[in-house]
Design a protein around this motif. Structure first.
Motif, mmCIF file in Angstrom:
data_model
loop_
_atom_site.group_PDB
_atom_site.id
_atom_site.type_symbol
_atom_site.label_atom_id
_atom_site.label_comp_id
_atom_site.label_asym_id
_atom_site.label_seq_id
_atom_site.Cartn_x
_atom_site.Cartn_y
_atom_site.Cartn_z
ATOM 1 N N GLU A 19 0.848 -1.186 0.000
ATOM 2 C CA GLU A 19 0.000 0.000 0.000
ATOM 3 C C GLU A 19 0.883 1.235 0.000
ATOM 4 O O GLU A 19 1.883 1.279 0.717
ATOM 5 C CB GLU A 19 -0.887 0.040 1.247
ATOM 6 N N PHE A 20 0.509 2.216 -0.799
ATOM 7 C CA PHE A 20 1.225 3.486 -0.777
ATOM 8 C C PHE A 20 0.347 4.582 -1.368
ATOM 9 O O PHE A 20 -0.674 4.313 -1.996
ATOM 10 C CB PHE A 20 2.572 3.400 -1.506
ATOM 11 N N THR A 21 0.764 5.825 -1.128
ATOM 12 C CA THR A 21 0.034 7.004 -1.585
ATOM 13 C C THR A 21 0.928 7.822 -2.501
ATOM 14 O O THR A 21 2.105 8.031 -2.205
ATOM 15 C CB THR A 21 -0.414 7.857 -0.381
ATOM 16 N N ILE A 22 0.344 8.297 -3.581
ATOM 17 C CA ILE A 22 1.036 9.190 -4.503
ATOM 18 C C ILE A 22 0.465 10.584 -4.257
ATOM 19 O O ILE A 22 -0.665 10.874 -4.644
ATOM 20 C CB ILE A 22 0.807 8.768 -5.969
ATOM 21 N N PRO A 23 1.229 11.447 -3.571
ATOM 22 C CA PRO A 23 0.702 12.781 -3.275
ATOM 23 C C PRO A 23 0.609 13.649 -4.530
ATOM 24 O O PRO A 23 1.321 13.434 -5.504
ATOM 25 C CB PRO A 23 1.718 13.355 -2.286
ATOM 26 N N GLY A 24 -0.272 14.615 -4.479
ATOM 27 C CA GLY A 24 -0.416 15.549 -5.595
ATOM 28 C C GLY A 24 -1.609 15.223 -6.464
ATOM 29 O O GLY A 24 -2.243 14.177 -6.324
#
Length: 142
Positions: free
Chosen positions: A3-8
C-alpha cells in the motif's frame, strides 16, 4: 500486500500522440504530462517495491482523490468531503488506471497483464492524491 500514496493531483493517461522520426518513420509517444506523471508514480512506488517484482495474479485497488473545484457550493463541498458527492466528470477511471498500471511495470510487478481484479474509485478531497493497494491472489489447488 503493498500500500502506498502518490501525493499531488492525479493525472489521467493522455491519448497517444503521433509523429515522425528524422527518417520519416511514424512513431507513437505519450503526451508530456502523462510521461512525467508515470515517472513520478514509478519513483514513489520504488520506495515501496518488493526486492523483486511480483510474478503472480494481482488484485489492485486505486482510489483517486481529485481536488475540489473552487466553484463548488459549501453544501456540495461538505458532501464531497464526506464521500457523498463524487466526481462524474472526465477523465474516466480507466484513463487514471492505465497510466498508473504502466508506471508500476517492472517496479511492483513484472507486467500489468498480471492484474486480474481492478477497482478504481474517484473522490473529491482538499488533499489530492492517489492511494494504491496491491495484493497477490492466493494460490489455487489444481
Amino acid at each position: 500486500m503493498i500500500e502506498f500514496t502518490i501525493p499531488g493531483e492525479p493525472k489521467a493517461q493522455g491519448r497517444p500522440r503521433s509523429g515522425k522520426t528524422f527518417q520519416g518513420k511514424p512513431i507513437m509517444y505519450d503526451p508530456k504530462d502523462s510521461r512525467y506523471y508515470k515517472k513520478y508514480v514509478a519513483i514513489v512506488a520504488q520506495q515501496h517495491a518488493p526486492e523483486k517484482p511480483l510474478e503472480g495474479p494481482l488484485n489492485v485497488l486505486i482510489k483517486v482523490y481529485r481536488p475540489i473545484p473552487k466553484s463548488m457550493t459549501k453544501k456540495l463541498r461538505q458532501a464531497s468531503m464526506a464521500g457523498l458527492h463524487r466526481p462524474i466528470t472526465k477523465p474516466d477511471n480507466s484513463n487514471y488506471a492505465k497510466g498508473i498500471e504502466d508506471a508500476l511495470n517492472n517496479v511492483i510487478y513484472n507486467d500489468d497483464s498480471q492484474i486480474v481484479d481492478l477497482v478504481i474509485r474517484k473522490f473529491y478531497s482538499d488533499k489530492p492524491r492517489v492511494e494504491i493497494r496491491i495484493e497477490e491472489v492466493g494460490a489455487v489447488d489444481e
